[in-house]
Design a protein around this motif. Sequence first.
Motif, PDB file in Angstrom:
ATOM      1  N   ASN A 181       0.851  -1.186   0.000  1.00  0.00           N
ATOM      2  CA  ASN A 181       0.000   0.000   0.000  1.00  0.00           C
ATOM      3  C   ASN A 181       0.892   1.243   0.000  1.00  0.00           C
ATOM      4  OD1 ASN A 181      -1.983   1.882   0.226  1.00  0.00           O
ATOM      5  ND2 ASN A 181      -2.555   1.375   2.328  1.00  0.00           N
ATOM      6  N   PHE A 182       0.646   2.144  -0.939  1.00  0.00           N
ATOM      7  CA  PHE A 182       1.480   3.338  -1.091  1.00  0.00           C
ATOM      8  C   PHE A 182       1.579   4.125   0.215  1.00  0.00           C
ATOM      9  CE2 PHE A 182       1.945   7.853  -1.910  1.00  0.00           C
ATOM     10  CZ  PHE A 182       3.010   7.907  -2.795  1.00  0.00           C
ATOM     11  N   ASN A 183       0.431   4.324   0.876  1.00  0.00           N
ATOM     12  CA  ASN A 183       0.402   5.199   2.051  1.00  0.00           C
ATOM     13  C   ASN A 183       1.120   4.595   3.265  1.00  0.00           C
ATOM     14  OD1 ASN A 183      -1.134   7.385   0.924  1.00  0.00           O
ATOM     15  ND2 ASN A 183      -2.878   5.996   0.907  1.00  0.00           N
ATOM     16  N   ASP A 184       1.381   3.293   3.226  1.00  0.00           N
ATOM     17  CA  ASP A 184       2.118   2.677   4.329  1.00  0.00           C
ATOM     18  C   ASP A 184       3.615   2.960   4.249  1.00  0.00           C
ATOM     19  OD1 ASP A 184      -0.175   1.650   5.397  1.00  0.00           O
ATOM     20  OD2 ASP A 184       0.030  -0.316   4.446  1.00  0.00           O
ATOM     21  N   TYR A 185       4.066   3.325   3.053  1.00  0.00           N
ATOM     22  CA  TYR A 185       5.508   3.468   2.850  1.00  0.00           C
ATOM     23  C   TYR A 185       5.924   4.899   2.509  1.00  0.00           C
ATOM     24  CZ  TYR A 185       5.623  -1.632   2.700  1.00  0.00           C
ATOM     25  OH  TYR A 185       5.525  -2.963   3.007  1.00  0.00           O
ATOM     26  N   TYR A 186       4.997   5.658   1.918  1.00  0.00           N
ATOM     27  CA  TYR A 186       5.394   6.968   1.404  1.00  0.00           C
ATOM     28  C   TYR A 186       4.391   8.038   1.825  1.00  0.00           C
ATOM     29  CZ  TYR A 186       8.456   4.175  -1.554  1.00  0.00           C
ATOM     30  OH  TYR A 186       9.402   3.300  -2.002  1.00  0.00           O
ATOM     31  N   GLN A 187       4.905   9.214   2.086  1.00  0.00           N
ATOM     32  CA  GLN A 187       4.066  10.384   2.343  1.00  0.00           C
ATOM     33  C   GLN A 187       3.737  11.024   0.997  1.00  0.00           C
ATOM     34  OE1 GLN A 187       5.948  13.377   4.759  1.00  0.00           O
ATOM     35  NE2 GLN A 187       4.146  14.713   4.805  1.00  0.00           N
ATOM     36  N   GLU A 188       2.488  10.965   0.600  1.00  0.00           N
ATOM     37  CA  GLU A 188       2.117  11.440  -0.740  1.00  0.00           C
ATOM     38  C   GLU A 188       2.097  12.964  -0.789  1.00  0.00           C
ATOM     39  OE1 GLU A 188      -0.980  10.480  -4.345  1.00  0.00           O
ATOM     40  OE2 GLU A 188      -1.548   9.906  -2.314  1.00  0.00           O
ATOM     41  N   VAL A 189       2.655  13.496  -1.875  1.00  0.00           N
ATOM     42  CA  VAL A 189       2.628  14.934  -2.121  1.00  0.00           C
ATOM     43  C   VAL A 189       1.635  15.187  -3.241  1.00  0.00           C
ATOM     44  CG1 VAL A 189       3.979  16.980  -2.690  1.00  0.00           C
ATOM     45  CG2 VAL A 189       5.047  15.087  -1.453  1.00  0.00           C
TER      46      VAL A 189
END
Length: 521
Positions: A500-508
């Motif tokens: 899951n993207f949000n588990d690993y990266y802070q989205e900009v």
Amino acid sequence: MSYTALYRKFRPTTFEDVKGQDHIVQTLQNQIKANRIGHAYLFCGTRGTGKTSVAKIFARAVNCENPVNGSPCNECPTCQAINNGSAMNVMEIDAASNNGVDNIRQIRDEIQYSPSSGKFTVYIIDEVHMLSIGAFNALLKTLEEPPSYAMFILATTEPHKIPITILSRCQRYDFKRITIDTIAARLSELMEKENIDVEEKAIRYVAKAADGSMRDALSLLDQCIAFYLGQKLTYDNVLEVLGAVDQEVFSRLTRAVIEGDTVQSIQILDEMVIQGRELGQFVNDFIWYLRNLMLVRTSDGAVEDIIDASAERLEALKNEAAMVETDIIMRYIRVLSELSGQMKYSSQKRVLVEIALIKLNQPSMERDNGSLNNRIALLEKKIENGDFVVQTAGNAPQPVQQPKPKKVWDKAVPEDIQYVVDNWGAVQRHISQPYKQFLNGARFSVKGDDTLLIVFEGFAATGYGACNKPEVIEMLNTIIGEEIQKQVKVEMKLLETNQNFNDYYQEVISHINMEIEEEDF
């Protein structure tokens, strides 16, 4: 004696040999017979349509001692001297390599002397649009007030590049693209003279591939004959030499796309790659096939006159036309036309074709009206086939899965990184294909205070592999620095399919897009 290419061996020597340009040939013959010969002519048209050949015939005809119905006899001393290149009064000039002021001044000096033989001094200037502005200006006065014995024949494929002051002093003749029937008839005639056995279907395909150019048709046919020297030239032989694809393959591919079968579409493409077919030609031929399909769909009456296809192929086209709406066909053509333009500058042609086929099969990837209609058509087809699940009262209700809460990041996004994401549109305009296509689906994150992370989802591994290269990252850094004056580092990351993207990266997320959405709402 060395071999002479077909297009040189059978270059027209009289007006009667010129095919597909009757409107020009008749006019020039009438001028010669009535002695109403002008001083400046402009021959325009695409390559291989007969501009230079007609110019040479015309130059001989106006000087011929015994013209026959406005055509040169090719037997008198004047005609023979022009044919073998010894005549001093007919000069052919290539403007691509003689485009300076000095070259035109030389013509202006020479033209003061009357011809030593023949009636006219004729200058044939090929690719005249290549002349410099200074050369055009030097030519202008001579064209305006030439001696009575001087004549200019200018030939060009790009008349829009010629100054209007030159155009207004010339009689302009536009050479048309030659029809498939005319080219095919000429090729059949020449093959009989050469005693070469060629299938009619093969000749028609060569004529179609020539795209209105007789010279291209002869060159392509020459190439095919050389490959199968001493054998009968068949339709399949021509397809193999030219890297083309049989229409039956396009029929299978069209049906697969209509059904939304991505796997089958990619498998057909894989077959073509294994057979060594040229992918650019493959895409262009598929566009032409879809064009025929669209004409069949939109034509109420007979389409035999506007579509060059056998009765069996027409019947197959009619069956396929009944399976798909016109606006969906137009969407297919649009996607493939965009692909054709991108492929010219790409080294990853196969990847681009695969992306386009996935787009055709999955209209949900786009948001235009054609894609929406395509999605509705696919849903209707699934309903007709019973390919859906109906929940009855006896079925146990499925537990509703609560969405996983989005992870909250404490650290604020650095201003420079946020500014780059907000202005990503300005960066994208300067990214070349296919990298621009690959980066469209990527998401943005941040690392430290000065590093922009471009994250590819697991299904975009191809895009990650293409973009995660030093030269691509350097290109992005340069564009960001030059276009929006920010110095940030760029890194590429690939997210695994099960992550899951949000588990690993802070989205900009772009603030500009958010503001637009709020206003629209």
